[in-house]
Write an enzyme that holds these catalytic residues in place. Structure first.
Site, PDB file in Angstrom:
ATOM      1  NE  ARG A  62      -2.566  -1.445   3.241  1.00 27.35           N
ATOM      2  CZ  ARG A  62      -3.231  -2.391   3.885  1.00 27.35           C
ATOM      3  NH1 ARG A  62      -4.481  -2.644   3.578  1.00 27.35           N
ATOM      4  NH2 ARG A  62      -2.672  -3.080   4.849  1.00 27.35           N
ATOM      5  CE  LYS A 165       1.914 -21.376  11.376  1.00 26.01           C
ATOM      6  NZ  LYS A 165       2.618 -20.375  12.199  1.00 26.01           N
ATOM      7  CG  ASP A 194       5.370 -26.268   7.815  1.00 24.31           C
ATOM      8  OD1 ASP A 194       6.409 -26.002   8.448  1.00 24.31           O
ATOM      9  OD2 ASP A 194       4.367 -26.772   8.341  1.00 24.31           O
ATOM     10  CG  HIS A 195       9.583 -21.772   9.049  1.00 21.55           C
ATOM     11  ND1 HIS A 195       8.412 -21.661   9.735  1.00 21.55           N
ATOM     12  CD2 HIS A 195      10.555 -21.777   9.989  1.00 21.55           C
ATOM     13  CE1 HIS A 195       8.667 -21.577  11.026  1.00 21.55           C
ATOM     14  NE2 HIS A 195       9.949 -21.658  11.217  1.00 21.55           N
ATOM     15  CE  LYS A 199      12.710 -24.823  11.591  1.00 24.74           C
ATOM     16  NZ  LYS A 199      13.463 -23.633  11.964  1.00 24.74           N
ATOM     17  CG  ASP A 252       1.853 -20.094  16.294  1.00 21.02           C
ATOM     18  OD1 ASP A 252       1.834 -19.543  15.178  1.00 21.02           O
ATOM     19  OD2 ASP A 252       2.834 -20.045  17.066  1.00 21.02           O
ATOM     20  CG  HIS A 257       5.658 -25.411  12.214  1.00 16.35           C
ATOM     21  ND1 HIS A 257       5.677 -25.083  10.878  1.00 16.35           N
ATOM     22  CD2 HIS A 257       5.590 -24.235  12.881  1.00 16.35           C
ATOM     23  CE1 HIS A 257       5.628 -23.757  10.759  1.00 16.35           C
ATOM     24  NE2 HIS A 257       5.568 -23.225  11.954  1.00 16.35           N
ATOM     25  CE  LYS A 357       4.711 -18.349  20.309  1.00 17.77           C
ATOM     26  NZ  LYS A 357       5.873 -18.514  19.413  1.00 17.77           N
TER      27      LYS A 357
END
Ligand code: BG6
Length: 510
Positions: A62, A165, A194-195, A199, A252, A257, A357
């Site tokens: 934007r 995602k 999906d990182h 890997k 999440d 993952h 976390k």
């Protein structure tokens, strides 16, 4: 077309092949992901001659920016990522910017015209990747507008859509998003990132299982007692409360993952190493997940949220005191889940999946706990208990594999000790690995979908998790069921009761 068909069948050329000339259009070019991950990854690919000979990047967002202003912003971003700037000038000449209003057809018309001009300037034959580095609420709008403006059509060159995602927040919203994507793109054009899959050591799980003859015969219920999959983070919610408050750890980390890690450990070997054959096996695995027993939810699931605590000598606030978080939030930041795979190979073997976390360490680890010896001939001197073999696949931060077994203690006594056969991923490697985004973008340019989600897998994982989320979020004693753990700890004690391999039960292993 012949090549496209080959790609659809998953018969890609080796990854060392250089991709065809193409444009990369980044929606959300003034956002965090673009500067932090995407452009540094593209720069490294370019500097290492892994980008196409002819290519350019067109940032779209934007904000009103000139090409020069965009280049200056990206220069700072690449420098900050620690890139060697030697190739910068050459790279910068390929950076352009076009301002867009995401829901305005006129913007897409102007974008299309600009891309046609840039194609000529950079000798690109119309091949384009559209990368959605925008907030998920805009995915549907952009996908629809790309279809309506004709930008997704493959009349001149191929067109691919890269989506980050989350793919929806439940089965219904994921299917709705997919319908919007399908208006302009076919499945072979869609790359759902999906990182974790990109890997290197995650990719190595399949190589380890299927390129070695000695493990596969043991890889089943006859020899394996349980499997643990852990992804522990020291980070808290950071600046993402707006998203995380609604998502929580199950959406999440688990829906994506953790499910991919489970699939890589548990899926059957495909007949060939080709994108759709591998993804077929994952789909079969997801279909074999035993429906979660929601009537006994908390016998199989522990949810928790972090309290204030300290980590590496620093004090951290409770989740509820983080910026943007509701002070009475019931969002879980930690979960341990016990799941079963109902098939011939895995019947009765529990898979303990954990993610949280603000835990004690950053650690992603898969542990295969083998069964004990069937009969101990040392029982008179050693008692019944001989520690069973254990295979540990460390994904990050240390990339290593260790197989633990019993050996004799030196000396006159009959005594055993646990020793490990150890491999470090970078040991003796002929070349450096690729960072996850470098790999994902390189594969998207090559048209290799191996490391990306296919929609059937996304749907099946939501179908598995939806009833769990619904049961957790609607249960009357939700607040009582949410355990607490201190920031910097290994999570709640109750999780250690559910999962025998929990770090709190084996602190010596961490
Ligand atoms: C992301 C999640 O997908 O993965 C984040 O949204 C999480 O909440 C991150 O922190 C973890 O990734 P990594 O690579 O640091 O393990």
């Amino acid at each position: 077309m012949a090549q496209d068909n080959a790609q659809r069948e998953g018969k890609q050329a080796p990854a060392s092949r250089r991709p065809e000339a193409c444009a990369i259009v980044i929606f959300g070019a003034s956002g965090d992901l673009t500067g932090r991950k995407l452009v540094p990854a593209l720069y490294n690919l370019f500097a290492n001659r892994m980008a196409p000979e002819s290519f350019y990047i067109c940032g779209a967002a934007r904000s009103e920016l000139s090409d020069e202003e965009f280049r200056a912003k990206m220069h700072a971003a690449v420098e900050q990522s620690g890139g060697d700037m030697a190739a910068w000038d050459d790279f910068a000449a390929r950076l352009h910017y076009q301002s867009v209003i995401y829901d305005d057809p006129g913007s897409y018309q102007a974008l299309a015209e600009r891309l046609d001009r840039l194609d000529q300037e950079h000798e690109v034959p119309g091949n384009r990747i559209f990368e959605c580095a925008i907030p998920p609420t805009l995915y549907m709008t952009v996908a629809r507008m790309l279809a309506q403006s004709g930008l997704s059509g493959e009349e001149r060159g191929w067109r691919r859509l890269v989506v980050e995602k989350p793919f929806g927040s439940d089965l219904a919203s994921s299917q709705e998003l997919n319908q919007a994507i399908c208006q302009g793109f076919e499945e072979h054009q869609v790359f759902r990132i999906d990182h974790y899959l990109a890997k290197e050591t995650v990719q190595n799980i399949m190589m380890f299982r299927f390129a070695n003859a000695i493990f596969e015969p043991l890889w089943n219920r006859n020899y394996i007692e349980q499997v643990s999959i852990l992804s522990a983070e020291t980070l808290g919610v950071e600046h993402r409360a707006g998203y995380y408050e609604k998502a929580g750890v199950l959406r999440d980390m688990f829906q994506n993952h953790m499910m991919q890690l489970l699939a890589l450990v548990a899926a059957e070997p495909p007949s060939i190493f080709a994108a759709d054959r591998v993804r077929d096996e994952k789909t079969k695995l997801f279909r074999s997940l035993r429906p979660f027993p929601t009537d006994q939810l908390y016998d199989y699931l522990v949810l928790a949220q972090y309290e204030a605590g300290d980590l590496d000598g620093r004090e951290y606030p409770a989740y509820r005191a983080e910026p943007g978080v509701d002070p009475s939030s019931l969002t879980p930041t930690y979960a341990t889940m016990k799941v079963f795979v109902d098939n011939w190979r895995w019947q009765g073997v529990p898979f303990y999946i954990t993610s949280g976390k603000r835990l004690a360490q950053k650690l992603t680890r898969i542990e295969i706990q083998f069964r004990e010896v069937p009969h101990s001939l040392f029982r008179q001197v050693l008692g019944e208990e001989i520690k069973a073999n254990r295979l540990v696949l460390n994904i990050q931060p240390n990339e290593e594999i260790t197989l633990y077994f019993q050996a004799k203690q030196p000396g006159g006594e009959v005594d055993l000790r646990t020793v490990g056969l150890h491999f470090e991923y970078q040991d003796g490697a002929a070349r450096q690995g690729l960072e996850a985004y470098e790999k994902a973008l390189a594969d998207a340019m090559l048209g290799d979908q191996m490391l990306f989600w296919r929609q059937d897998g996304v749907d099946l994982c939501w179908a598995f998790l939806d009833p769990v989320l619904e049961a957790c979020e609607s249960c009357g004693d939700r607040a009582d069921r949410l355990h607490r753990y201190r920031a910097g700890s290994w999570g709640p004690r109750d999780a250690a009761k559910l999962w025998p391999g929990h770090p709190l039960n084996h602190l010596e292993r961490y």
